[in-house]
Enzyme design. Structure first.
Site, short mmCIF file in Angstrom:
data_model
loop_
_atom_site.label_atom_id
_atom_site.label_comp_id
_atom_site.label_asym_id
_atom_site.label_seq_id
_atom_site.Cartn_x
_atom_site.Cartn_y
_atom_site.Cartn_z
N GLU A 1 37.12 40.62 52.88
CA GLU A 1 36.76 39.97 51.61
C GLU A 1 35.86 38.76 51.82
OE1 GLU A 1 40.06 38.67 49.15
OE2 GLU A 1 38.71 37.92 47.60
N LYS B 1 35.95 44.05 50.07
CA LYS B 1 36.33 43.41 48.80
C LYS B 1 35.35 42.29 48.50
CE LYS B 1 40.10 41.02 46.43
NZ LYS B 1 41.53 41.04 46.15
P1 13P Z 1 40.81 37.48 41.66
O1 13P Z 1 40.59 38.88 41.16
O2 13P Z 1 41.61 36.62 40.73
O3 13P Z 1 39.52 36.84 42.10
O4 13P Z 1 41.73 37.56 42.95
C1 13P Z 1 41.48 38.56 43.87
C2 13P Z 1 41.85 38.09 45.21
O5 13P Z 1 42.66 38.67 45.87
C3 13P Z 1 41.18 36.89 45.74
O6 13P Z 1 41.39 36.81 47.11
#
Ligand code: 13P
Length: 336
Positions: A175, A217
């Protein structure tokens, strides 16, 4: 025990996506105080139990990301949350980073920590039932930032995390979040997201990470919060253009974060991307706020309102499931 490739594919099965419920204790305190509820272990557990026991949601949710506290908790009937999820065919996952900290010598930038002892923690999480992991790197757009070094430091750490996750049989969810904060335009987000993702895949290759056993992500390509709101068609076009040629086709799926978008906005944007036709990767969701906000509000900390919260969570999950195939409509949204 499934292989990394099978787990990754199952997470992005048609019509399904991830519930990110891995808020740290500090973030949960903010979420609960927004509804006037004191954050303690019991309230955090009670709230998560509502989400995990929403009947029928397994048709839309393939996996849930848990936090260290949550993966060790049980429902009020004594069943561990991991078992509750597994019995519904939902794959448990775990956040393994320990948060973004100021990057020394680089004002306004952060680097995500959590590599120390990660091998041992992964072994414990796998024993507790996790089948995938998540690590969030944060990239900020601002005056003269992000620096190339911030991108290097964060993507290097992401790749080390990914390699260590795979070693233990955990699918790494990689991510790199380019934040929406700021008044930058959509072109600035495009450029920084492309630079970041290019570095992510360079580092994953250097660390010999097996891409079919990973998921990405990312943020969507959007104008900054202080700039304007872009229509879904524009977001979809810019995001797909940014990822094409940047995210290798061996990556089985892209599971977007919501990052502060409104609930329906996040659904509409994902829907618009899938409505463009087929892509080399599954395009899905791994939303935190955009899946939970209406449920949190409906609950308000009152156990008597648990079913209202479940209905709200079921509805957002179903809407995002429709967006997985570009078949979400405002009529479906209002039919609730
Ligand atoms: P949000 O969808 O609220 O951005 O959170 C996703 C997430 O896991 C952030 O690390």
């Amino acid at each position: 025990m499934s292989t990394l490739h099978e787990i990754a594919k199952a997470i992005v099965a048609p019509g399904k996506g991830i519930l990110a419920a891995d808020e740290s204790t500090g973030t949960m305190e903010k979420r609960l105080s927004s509804i006037g509820v004191e954050s303690n272990e019991d309230r955090r557990r009670a709230y998560r139990e509502i989400l995990f026991t929403t009947e029928g949601v397994e048709a839309f949710i393939s996996g849930v990301i848990l936090y260290d506290e949550t993966i060790r908790q049980s429902g009020s009937d004594g069943r561990p949350f991991v078992d509750v999820l597994n019995e519904n065919g939902i794959i448990p996952g775990i956040k393994t980073d320990t948060g973004a900290k100021p990057l020394a010598n680089f004002a306004g930038e952060t680097v995500t920590e959590g590599l120390d002892g990660l091998r041992e923690r992964n072994i414990e999480y796998a024993r507790l039932g996790a089948q995938f992991a998540k690590w969030r790197a944060v990239i900020t757009i601002g005056d003269g930032i992000p620096s190339d070094f911030c991108i290097l430091a964060n993507t290097h750490a992401l790749a080390r995390y990914a390699a260590l996750s795979q070693e233990t049989g955990l699918v790494p969810i990689v991510e790199p979040e380019v934040l929406m904060d700021g008044d930058h335009d959509i072109d600035a987000c495009f450029e920084v997201t492309q630079r970041t993702l290019t570095a992510v895949y360079e580092q994953l290759a250097l660390h010999q990470v097996d891409l079919p056993g990973t998921l990405l992500k990312p943020n969507m390509v959007l104008p900054g919060k202080g700039c304007r709101t872009a229509p879904p068609e524009e977001v979809a076009e810019a995001t797909i253009r940014c990822f094409t040629g940047t995210v290798p086709a061996e990556v089985p799926g892209i599971v977007f974060l919501s990052g502060g978008q409104g609930d329906e906005e996040a659904t509409a944007n994902l829907n618009a991307m899938n409505a463009l036709g087929t892509h080399p990767w599954e395009l899905s969701f791994s939303y935190g706020r955009a899946l939970q906000a209406p449920a949190l509000k409906a609950w308000g900390g009152e156990d008597a309102k648990a079913d209202d919260a479940r209905r709200a969570f079921f509805h957002r999950s179903k809407m995002n499931s429709l967006a997985r195939s570009g078949s979400w409509t405002t009529e479906a949204e209002q039919a609730a």
